[in-house]
Design an enzyme around this catalytic site. Structure first.
Site, PDB file in Angstrom:
ATOM      1  CD  GLN A 112      26.064  17.937 -45.244  1.00 56.61           C
ATOM      2  OE1 GLN A 112      26.776  17.496 -44.403  1.00 56.61           O
ATOM      3  NE2 GLN A 112      26.189  19.486 -45.170  1.00 56.61           N
ATOM      4  CG  ASN A 161      22.146  21.288 -46.643  1.00 56.99           C
ATOM      5  OD1 ASN A 161      21.556  20.967 -47.689  1.00 56.99           O
ATOM      6  ND2 ASN A 161      22.131  22.576 -46.002  1.00 56.99           N
ATOM      7  CB  SER A 185      32.986  20.719 -48.736  1.00 57.01           C
ATOM      8  OG  SER A 185      33.543  21.441 -48.119  1.00 57.01           O
ATOM      9  N   GLY A 186      36.174  20.121 -48.246  1.00 59.72           N
ATOM     10  CA  GLY A 186      37.078  19.496 -47.337  1.00 59.72           C
ATOM     11  C   GLY A 186      36.541  19.598 -45.762  1.00 59.72           C
ATOM     12  CG  HIS A 187      34.063  23.052 -44.435  1.00 61.32           C
ATOM     13  ND1 HIS A 187      33.327  23.504 -43.295  1.00 61.32           N
ATOM     14  CD2 HIS A 187      33.832  23.595 -45.461  1.00 61.32           C
ATOM     15  CE1 HIS A 187      32.278  24.008 -44.011  1.00 61.32           C
ATOM     16  NE2 HIS A 187      32.599  24.011 -45.460  1.00 61.32           N
ATOM     17  CB  CYS A 201      25.141  28.796 -45.804  1.00 55.50           C
ATOM     18  SG  CYS A 201      26.492  27.880 -45.888  1.00 55.50           S
ATOM     19  CB  THR A 238      30.407  27.597 -52.490  1.00 50.79           C
ATOM     20  OG1 THR A 238      29.721  27.327 -51.271  1.00 50.79           O
ATOM     21  CG2 THR A 238      29.551  28.859 -53.063  1.00 50.79           C
ATOM     22  CB  THR A 255      49.703  29.671 -55.608  1.00 51.51           C
ATOM     23  OG1 THR A 255      50.338  30.767 -56.502  1.00 51.51           O
ATOM     24  CG2 THR A 255      50.771  28.824 -55.191  1.00 51.51           C
TER      25      THR A 255
END
Ligand code: PLP
Length: 379
Positions: free
Chosen positions: A181, A151, A201-203, A325, A72, A239
């Protein structure tokens, strides 16, 4: 109760390799990558190593990849940041009517700020062709944003051809691809497709939530949305989350060598799914032929999505009522396909992942049958 998770497009469990990398970074490699002493250097090296892995997997140069907190965020930086840095490119921006909220949201905000927004409609199969983009782009078009894989219904858009068509019509138009996706799961390369901007996206690929990445082609100007300590070359200050970034790379390193084998497995599972649901007359498939095998959208006649979703949940089967979402809101994607309200109100998304087994499909099919016989149907 045995559980069948069939919602990998919403999120994936963290794989062992990512968990290990995450914990190692939290416990041993806990330094701040900006610190000048050894511990800081070690953390910085971990971020660089992760950048190397993910950029190689995507087919881009390391210096073009920036870590973010989610796709996002990547989409927002790509869209708002590229327009802010290139005010002279024009005020027209183009996307598809079936994008994720993380693209549609920025577009709707930009409309309020005076941009002309164009939402291209898919054909009745949810598909797009390059000519639609060629025809829509003009000399005032600053940006085109198009997703790689939808998606909700799993359609794979021909982004390579779309990018070529847009460049042919207006070489100054910037092109962003939301690859969330499709990246890592399908053969896809930034080198071949040549977008200006691309989000991942990582997840969605077995890393924890809270990490994403944005590719920005060399020479493309993008203004940051945040200002601070100058991390990620000032593009995304704050960070760096060394644990999440390390886990993201470990997950990609784990998934990629299995990509081909998993795609073959998803094909078998998809065939089985279609076979099992073809035995249930009330179930129709909303995903068109040619959609990726790992995302299938169906409708269950007479039973609203949330009702069936919770019934399946009671049987230990987890599916989604659309995009994760949207929290049950009616799907804009199914609407764009021209499906009736009755069909859209009863839609479910089934998505496979690395741990999906044949038994999960059986449990789902049995659950659907049982739900149909025990739940009260609407007309
Ligand atoms: N784009 C697409 C196509 C998605 O499916 C999602 C998540 O479902 C996102 C963007 C947002 O990704 P994130 O959860 O990393 O913000």
């Amino acid at each position: 109760m045995t559980e069948s998770y069939l919602d990998y497009s919403a999120t994936t469990p963290v794989c062992d390799a990512a968990e290990k990398a995450c914990i190692a970074a939290m416990k041993q490699n806990f330094g701040n990558p900006s610190s000048l002493y050894r511990l800081g250097m070690k953390a910085e090296n971990a971020v660089s190593a992760a950048r190397r892995v993910i950029s190689k997997a995507l087919g881009c140069e390391e210096q073009c990849l920036f870590f973010t907190g989610s796709a996002t965020e990547s989409n927002n930086i790509a869209i708002f940041g590229s327009l802010a840095a290139n005010p002279r490119k024009g005020k027209k921006i183009i996307t598809t009517a079936v994008e994720h909220a993380a693209v549609l949201g920025p577009f709707s905000e930009l409309e309020k700020r005076g941009y002309e927004t164009v939402y291209l409609m898919p054909d009745e199969n949810g598909c797009y062709n390059a000519k639609q983009f060629f025809d829509a782009v003009d000399e005032h078009t600053a940006l085109v944003s198009v997703m790689l894989v939808n998606n909700e219904i799993g359609t794979r858009h021909p982004v390579e051809e779309i990018i070529r068509a847009v460049r042919m019509k207006n070489p100054n138009t910037l092109i962003h691809v939301d690859a969330v996706q499709g990246a890592f799961k399908l053969p896809f390369s930034i080198r071949t497709a040549a977008p200006d901007l691309l989000s991942v996206s990582g997840h969605k690929i077995y890393a924890p939530k809270g990490v994403g990445a944005l590719y920005i082609k060399k020479g493309v100007k993008v203004s940051p949305l945040l200002f601070g300590g100058g991390q990620e070359k000032g593009m995304r200050p704050g960070t760096e989350s060394v644990p999440l970034i390390s886990a993201f790379a470990a997950a990609v390193e784990w998934y990629l060598p299995q990509q081909k084998e998993l795609l073959a497995r998803y094909e078998v599972l998809h065939t089985e799914l279609l076979k099992r649901i073809s035995e249930i007359p009330e179930v129709s498939v909303n995903s068109p032929a040619g959609a990726v095998d790992y995302i299938t959208n169906i409708s269950v006649q007479g039973i609203r999505s949330e009702i069936m979703l919770h019934f399946l949940e009671s049987k230990g089967v987890f599916v989604s009522s659309g995009s994760a979402c949207s929290k049950g809101a009616k799907s804009h994607v199914l609407g764009a396909l021209g499906l009736s309200d009755a069909r859209a109100d009863t839609a479910l998304r089934i998505s496979f992942g690395a741990y999906t087994k044949q038994e999960d499909i059986e449990r789902l099919a049995d659950g659907l049958k049982e739900g149909l016989s025990s739940l009260i149907r609407t007309k």
